[in-house]
Design an enzyme around this catalytic site. Sequence first.
Site, mmCIF file in Angstrom:
data_model
loop_
_atom_site.group_PDB
_atom_site.id
_atom_site.type_symbol
_atom_site.label_atom_id
_atom_site.label_comp_id
_atom_site.label_asym_id
_atom_site.label_seq_id
_atom_site.Cartn_x
_atom_site.Cartn_y
_atom_site.Cartn_z
ATOM 1 N N LYS A 121 0.790 -1.708 0.289
ATOM 2 C CA LYS A 121 0.241 0.202 0.194
ATOM 3 C C LYS A 121 1.131 1.318 -0.080
ATOM 4 O O LYS A 121 2.010 1.252 0.330
ATOM 5 C CB LYS A 121 -0.429 -0.213 0.935
ATOM 6 C CG LYS A 121 -2.088 0.554 0.540
ATOM 7 C CD LYS A 121 -3.258 0.154 0.235
ATOM 8 C CE LYS A 121 -4.383 0.839 0.003
ATOM 9 N NZ LYS A 121 -5.410 0.668 -0.328
ATOM 10 N N ASP A 139 -5.972 4.625 -5.341
ATOM 11 C CA ASP A 139 -7.296 3.751 -4.034
ATOM 12 C C ASP A 139 -7.939 5.458 -3.981
ATOM 13 O O ASP A 139 -8.218 6.205 -4.996
ATOM 14 C CB ASP A 139 -6.560 3.419 -3.384
ATOM 15 C CG ASP A 139 -7.010 3.303 -1.772
ATOM 16 O OD1 ASP A 139 -8.070 2.401 -1.544
ATOM 17 O OD2 ASP A 139 -6.893 4.062 -0.368
ATOM 18 N N GLY A 180 -24.236 4.440 -1.180
ATOM 19 C CA GLY A 180 -23.385 4.986 -1.654
ATOM 20 C C GLY A 180 -23.566 5.740 -3.307
ATOM 21 O O GLY A 180 -24.670 4.976 -3.753
ATOM 22 N N PHE A 181 -22.937 6.343 -4.006
ATOM 23 C CA PHE A 181 -23.189 6.308 -5.589
ATOM 24 C C PHE A 181 -22.003 6.329 -6.560
ATOM 25 O O PHE A 181 -22.183 6.672 -7.398
ATOM 26 C CB PHE A 181 -24.174 6.953 -5.859
ATOM 27 C CG PHE A 181 -24.210 8.816 -5.704
ATOM 28 C CD1 PHE A 181 -24.263 9.091 -3.987
ATOM 29 C CD2 PHE A 181 -24.089 9.408 -6.556
ATOM 30 C CE1 PHE A 181 -22.970 10.718 -4.201
ATOM 31 C CE2 PHE A 181 -23.722 10.898 -6.895
ATOM 32 C CZ PHE A 181 -23.309 11.464 -5.614
ATOM 33 N N ASN A 193 -18.322 4.488 -7.783
ATOM 34 C CA ASN A 193 -18.136 3.073 -8.657
ATOM 35 C C ASN A 193 -18.316 2.088 -8.314
ATOM 36 O O ASN A 193 -19.034 0.859 -8.769
ATOM 37 C CB ASN A 193 -16.470 2.899 -8.363
ATOM 38 C CG ASN A 193 -15.599 3.949 -9.884
ATOM 39 O OD1 ASN A 193 -16.228 4.215 -10.790
ATOM 40 N ND2 ASN A 193 -14.518 4.431 -9.373
ATOM 41 N N VAL A 194 -18.369 2.043 -7.254
ATOM 42 C CA VAL A 194 -19.027 0.179 -6.340
ATOM 43 C C VAL A 194 -20.383 0.158 -6.088
ATOM 44 O O VAL A 194 -20.670 -0.890 -7.328
ATOM 45 C CB VAL A 194 -18.170 -0.271 -4.839
ATOM 46 C CG1 VAL A 194 -18.651 -1.290 -4.786
ATOM 47 C CG2 VAL A 194 -17.024 0.399 -5.002
ATOM 48 N N TRP A 232 -22.427 1.780 -8.092
ATOM 49 C CA TRP A 232 -23.304 1.896 -9.965
ATOM 50 C C TRP A 232 -23.236 -0.142 -10.154
ATOM 51 O O TRP A 232 -23.235 0.062 -10.958
ATOM 52 C CB TRP A 232 -22.390 2.675 -10.730
ATOM 53 C CG TRP A 232 -21.909 2.284 -11.626
ATOM 54 C CD1 TRP A 232 -23.022 2.458 -12.596
ATOM 55 C CD2 TRP A 232 -21.037 2.483 -13.277
ATOM 56 N NE1 TRP A 232 -22.529 2.115 -14.469
ATOM 57 C CE2 TRP A 232 -21.332 2.852 -14.487
ATOM 58 C CE3 TRP A 232 -19.746 2.428 -12.883
ATOM 59 C CZ2 TRP A 232 -20.393 1.749 -15.364
ATOM 60 C CZ3 TRP A 232 -19.141 2.283 -13.391
ATOM 61 C CH2 TRP A 232 -19.243 1.934 -14.664
HETATM 62 P P1 NDP Z 1 -16.064 6.763 -4.709
HETATM 63 O O1 NDP Z 1 -15.277 8.160 -3.948
HETATM 64 O O2 NDP Z 1 -16.267 6.313 -5.633
HETATM 65 O O3 NDP Z 1 -18.156 6.409 -4.083
HETATM 66 C C1 NDP Z 1 -18.067 6.358 -2.488
HETATM 67 C C2 NDP Z 1 -19.286 7.549 -2.507
HETATM 68 O O4 NDP Z 1 -20.115 7.387 -1.785
HETATM 69 C C3 NDP Z 1 -19.625 9.008 -2.954
HETATM 70 O O5 NDP Z 1 -20.310 9.211 -3.821
HETATM 71 C C4 NDP Z 1 -19.197 9.446 -1.532
HETATM 72 O O6 NDP Z 1 -19.610 10.814 -2.011
HETATM 73 C C5 NDP Z 1 -20.059 8.343 -1.334
HETATM 74 N N1 NDP Z 1 -20.080 8.789 0.306
HETATM 75 C C6 NDP Z 1 -19.316 8.906 1.197
HETATM 76 N N2 NDP Z 1 -19.063 8.917 2.412
HETATM 77 C C7 NDP Z 1 -20.614 8.740 2.121
HETATM 78 C C8 NDP Z 1 -21.372 8.352 3.702
HETATM 79 N N3 NDP Z 1 -21.214 8.739 5.003
HETATM 80 N N4 NDP Z 1 -22.462 8.581 3.061
HETATM 81 C C9 NDP Z 1 -22.954 7.501 1.937
HETATM 82 N N5 NDP Z 1 -22.494 8.132 0.552
HETATM 83 C C10 NDP Z 1 -21.272 8.390 1.561
HETATM 84 O O7 NDP Z 1 -15.409 5.276 -4.104
HETATM 85 P P2 NDP Z 1 -15.311 3.423 -4.628
HETATM 86 O O8 NDP Z 1 -16.805 3.529 -5.019
HETATM 87 O O9 NDP Z 1 -14.923 3.403 -5.605
HETATM 88 O O10 NDP Z 1 -15.270 2.820 -3.255
HETATM 89 C C11 NDP Z 1 -16.205 2.558 -2.686
HETATM 90 C C12 NDP Z 1 -15.856 1.832 -1.389
HETATM 91 O O11 NDP Z 1 -15.465 0.737 -1.655
HETATM 92 C C13 NDP Z 1 -15.061 2.129 -0.333
HETATM 93 O O12 NDP Z 1 -15.056 1.405 1.209
HETATM 94 C C14 NDP Z 1 -13.922 1.728 -0.965
HETATM 95 O O13 NDP Z 1 -12.338 1.744 -0.579
HETATM 96 C C15 NDP Z 1 -13.869 0.513 -1.219
HETATM 97 N N6 NDP Z 1 -13.013 -0.109 -1.958
HETATM 98 C C16 NDP Z 1 -13.231 0.313 -3.536
HETATM 99 C C17 NDP Z 1 -12.987 -0.487 -4.848
HETATM 100 C C18 NDP Z 1 -12.700 -0.050 -6.280
HETATM 101 O O14 NDP Z 1 -12.222 -0.780 -6.950
HETATM 102 N N7 NDP Z 1 -13.334 1.213 -6.212
HETATM 103 C C19 NDP Z 1 -11.811 -2.117 -4.863
HETATM 104 C C20 NDP Z 1 -11.584 -2.421 -3.496
HETATM 105 C C21 NDP Z 1 -12.477 -1.527 -1.841
HETATM 106 P P3 NDP Z 1 -18.787 11.904 -1.942
HETATM 107 O O15 NDP Z 1 -18.196 12.096 -2.783
HETATM 108 O O16 NDP Z 1 -19.021 13.369 -1.940
HETATM 109 O O17 NDP Z 1 -18.325 11.512 -0.429
#
Ligand code: NDP
Length: 405
Positions: free
Chosen positions: A84, A124, A195-196, A198-199, A201
């Site tokens: 990391k 990340d 959430g909305f 990457n994951v 969606w």
């Molecule tokens: P993103 O930043 O693309 O999406 C996260 C989303 O959740 C954003 O829209 C964010 O809004 C929203 N969010 C943040 N805080 C909150 C909250 N308290 N309640 C509800 N929604 C919230 O991240 P990813 O989708 O990539 O990642 C999401 C999770 O998955 C993380 O824990 C990440 O470590 C994990 N993960 C991701 C991987 C990947 O390939 N993308 C792989 C493995 C794990 P805003 O932007 O306004 O903060």
Amino acid sequence: MNRQALLSASLSPTVSLTFKVPWVDDSGKVHVNLGYRIQFNNAIGPYKGGLRFHPSVNLSILKFLGFEQIFKNSLTTLPMGGGKGGSDFDPKGKSNAEIMRFCQSFMLELWKMIGPETDVPAGDIGVGGREIGFMYGMYKKLTREHTGVLTGKGINWGGSLIRPEATGFGAVYFAHEMLKTKNQDFKGKTVAVSGFGNVAWGAVQKVTELGGKVVTISGPDGYIYDPDGISGEKIHYMLELRSSNQDIVKPYSYEFPNAQFHQGKRPWEVKCDVALPCATQNELGKEDALTLIKNGVMCVAEGANMPSTPEAIEAFQEHKVMFAPGKAVNAGGVATSGLEMSQNSMKLNWATEEVDMRLHQIMKSIHEQCAKYGTQPDGYINYVKGANVAGFLKVANAMLDQGVL
Ligand code: NDP
């Protein structure tokens, strides 16, 4: 090697590097951030793990994330060790040129210790395609080599198809395997997603394809409940909302009048069969877990990293609700990065269907390993235990085979 020696050997990273990253902002002011790379364990393959750019980053957080990454990578069945890295640099509010100068300065130090057979960093939090591009460009200039040294690259210069949605797709494939243990599938199931990003969606899209109905998405300010289901053009709208950098999901309820926005609330109060927390850490506490249980949830699969608190996990397990941790459920992201490494070393690009088929197989295999090591005498699968034991055993056995190093 005795067990204690093995344990202490696996608790310390092989290398832990801290370096300074000087850069100049658009007004000519000089800033200095700290950069880090933790190479934790390479018993089963080159070090592999993301780079995080966020003000909260420090050595201790990265060591913990690197340690967890060893076992997640081990579960994928692919030859990837754990690592990391990152920086306390905050990309929010910076111009493109500032981001580029920072990434180039970061790579001026990092390049000496990484390589396609040594250590393959990825993105990340705060590190997406743009940052990977700037860092890759500097690596290429310094080494004069076009190799698969980073993953998450652009599709036109070595990236893998479906990498952005792979984590969400993989999470749903895993949840599908969980449902199959009860002779069930997604058809006709109501699903709550948080959430909305990457994951979320990818998860919404795959649940819909498999016949389920997703009724929620959420942001930091609240959640959307759409009783008609979030699919088709609504997913496209959700993506537009996201790319417009809006940090709330509220506008969705103006566009689709049957949908309601619940300010300051979490989606776990909605009655659902399957819950997929895909947003952030600690977003599902004990009270949320008890509400989900009361409302009859049968399966909870973590798309995000550590979204459920320990008390919530205990509640699910006590009530024999199927629960699986992010380490197993969201491993499809790094698995697809591993597939990107394979394509790079073969100088090939696989079609979407091929990558998706391999991802699906990997998620099935991760589920099998969890069931093998986590099934209790009463038939309940403790996925937390299964994932930890399966991930650890492979690494520990490789370390034993390779001797004291
Ligand atoms: P993103 O930043 O693309 O999406 C996260 C989303 O959740 C954003 O829209 C964010 O809004 C929203 N969010 C943040 N805080 C909150 C909250 N308290 N309640 C509800 N929604 C919230 O991240 P990813 O989708 O990539 O990642 C999401 C999770 O998955 C993380 O824990 C990440 O470590 C994990 N993960 C991701 C991987 C990947 O390939 N993308 C792989 C493995 C794990 P805003 O932007 O306004 O903060």
